[in-house]
Design a protein around this motif. Structure first.
Motif, mmCIF file in Angstrom:
data_model
loop_
_atom_site.group_PDB
_atom_site.id
_atom_site.type_symbol
_atom_site.label_atom_id
_atom_site.label_comp_id
_atom_site.label_asym_id
_atom_site.label_seq_id
_atom_site.Cartn_x
_atom_site.Cartn_y
_atom_site.Cartn_z
ATOM 1 N N SER A 1 0.816 -1.211 0.000
ATOM 2 C CA SER A 1 0.000 0.000 0.000
ATOM 3 C C SER A 1 0.849 1.261 0.000
ATOM 4 N N LYS B 1 -2.238 -1.331 -3.752
ATOM 5 C CA LYS B 1 -3.302 -0.346 -3.623
ATOM 6 C C LYS B 1 -2.755 1.018 -3.226
ATOM 7 N N GLY C 1 -3.884 4.278 -0.783
ATOM 8 C CA GLY C 1 -4.771 4.767 0.263
ATOM 9 C C GLY C 1 -5.017 6.256 0.119
ATOM 10 N N TRP C 2 -6.068 6.742 0.738
ATOM 11 C CA TRP C 2 -6.450 8.145 0.565
ATOM 12 C C TRP C 2 -5.546 9.097 1.320
ATOM 13 N N LEU C 3 -4.810 8.612 2.350
ATOM 14 C CA LEU C 3 -3.940 9.493 3.136
ATOM 15 C C LEU C 3 -2.483 9.247 2.724
ATOM 16 N N PRO C 4 -1.905 10.109 1.890
ATOM 17 C CA PRO C 4 -0.581 9.851 1.299
ATOM 18 C C PRO C 4 0.579 10.245 2.209
ATOM 19 N N ARG D 1 -8.692 4.217 3.605
ATOM 20 C CA ARG D 1 -9.521 3.544 2.611
ATOM 21 C C ARG D 1 -8.850 3.500 1.245
ATOM 22 N N GLU D 2 -8.949 2.375 0.590
ATOM 23 C CA GLU D 2 -8.359 2.204 -0.731
ATOM 24 C C GLU D 2 -9.125 3.019 -1.768
ATOM 25 N N ILE D 3 -8.386 3.756 -2.591
ATOM 26 C CA ILE D 3 -9.006 4.527 -3.669
ATOM 27 C C ILE D 3 -8.675 3.948 -5.034
ATOM 28 N N GLY E 1 0.190 4.926 0.966
ATOM 29 C CA GLY E 1 -0.831 5.683 1.670
ATOM 30 C C GLY E 1 -1.582 4.799 2.645
#
Length: 376
Positions: free
Chosen positions: A44, A63, A65-68, A49-51, A46
């Protein structure tokens, strides 16, 4: 003075800077783990939640994530992204040979170490590219001119002196000397010079000055008061480029260690600690200056990421390395309870540091001053 880039530009520049660094860091973990036959369930970039993402033929979920603000590789048998073993998980017999925590301690040590090392290697590669194309800045550490009224004049430095060391650190170039001095405003140091074939030592209290960069940000630096010869970019033989880039990376890492040590000992204000918001601002500023400045910043960020992750703090790679080294010495793992408490403490420390640096960042942006003026 340049104008601050717009917020959208800063956000994009930050993502373009931090994303590849996190990817290379986690890729270091991933490739060494694959070398030792460890299975990866998730890769992952980030958190949260996966974007977006995909699953490869080995079953690894790649994947975003929304928080980089980081990333992780979750190996077979991990309880969470911090690679804590899941005591409740019953690893199937078919996967036991690929479980991270069932591997020898030294393999786990190398897998964890590979992440920070990947960041250092990336920085070396970037500097090597610069040195190959433009040459390496290598001005001799020889005093060309002593500024009147300066510290250098007060202690008796003369044109022609070769500065060999400052504050116990060797200065192979004028750039080395400037980097060491700038980190020590108002500090008492020993300066070793070569003059007429003889070595001499001088005690000096460095001067200090507050300077502003192209965007109006102020920095406090140390001053000696000497000028070198004209800066040169030396063309290096092909076989010397990578070693020179490695040495340059080591020197910058040592500067980071110096800066951290000064903050810990109180010689430098904690206001100099920056967080994600400050990193984003700097990324946007450097990107607005051009590709050369931006890639140089990426190299510095990469060194910073590698260095920070080597700190012996639970939740960071350095904390894991301490546990695995202890396991190797004790010939048995550190107890799960001790690890659990250590990880909780490490998480609390990191969260506190994140909050502290964010407050510092907001203060440096002048937010609290503006709020005060509005209230007043």
């Amino acid at each position: 003075m340049f104008e601050q880039p717009p917020l959208w530009f800063i956000a994009i520049a930050f993502l373009l800077a931090i994303g590849p660094l996190v990817f290379f860091h986690e890729l270091g973990h991933y490739w060494v783990a694959r070398w030792f036959g460890v299975g990866a369930e998730q890769f992952s970039i980030g958190f949260g939640r996966e974007i977006g993402g995909w699953t490869d033929k080995r079953g690894t979920r790649w994947k975003i994530g929304w928080l980089p603000l980081g990333g992780y590789v979750r190996f077979v048998g991990d309880m969470n992204p911090a690679s804590q073993p899941d005591p409740a998980a019953d690893v199937p017999d078919a996967l036991r040979s690929t479980a991270f925590h069932l591997k020898p301690w030294w393999q786990r040590f190398l897998i964890v170490l590979a992440g920070p090392m990947a960041n250092f290697l990336l920085a070396i590669a970037i500097f090597a590219g610069f040195f190959a194309v433009f040459g390496m800045p290598r001005t001799p550490a020889i005093v060309g001119q002593v500024q009147p009224g300066s510290v250098a004049q007060s202690i008796g430095l003369q044109p022609g002196d070769r500065i060999e060391a400052v504050a116990g650190q060797e200065t192979e170039s004028f750039e080395d000397m400037r980097r060491i001095v700038s980190l020590r405003p108002g500090e008492d140091v020993t300066i070793v010079v070569q003059r007429g074939g003889a070595q001499r030592s001088f005690q000096a209290r460095l001067g200090e000055q507050v300077i502003s960069d192209d965007f109006g940000q102020e920095y406090r630096i140390g001053l000696l008061g000497v000028l070198g010869s004209q800066r040169t970019l030396e063309r290096l033989p092909a076989l010397e480029i990578v070693p020179a880039a490695a040495g340059y990376t080591v020197a910058l890492t040592r500067s980071m260690i110096d800066g951290l040590g000064q903050i810990i000992t109180g010689q430098r204000s904690t206001e100099d600690l920056g967080g994600p918001l400050k990193m984003a601002q700097i990324a946007g500023q450097q990107a607005s200056l051009g590709a050369f400045e931006f890639f140089q910043l990426i190299a510095l960020f990469s060194i910073n990421l590698g260095f920070i992750n080597l700190l012996p703090v639970p939740m960071l790679d350095g904390g894991h390395l301490v546990f695995y080294a202890a396991e190797g010495l004790r010939r048995r793992p550190v107890s799960e309870r001790a690890q659990e408490w250590a990880f909780r403490g490490g998480l609390a420390l990191l969260m506190a540091l994140l909050i502290f640096t964010t407050v510092n960042d907001l203060a440096s942006f002048g937010l609290f001053e503006r709020l005060g003026s509005l209230i007043g």
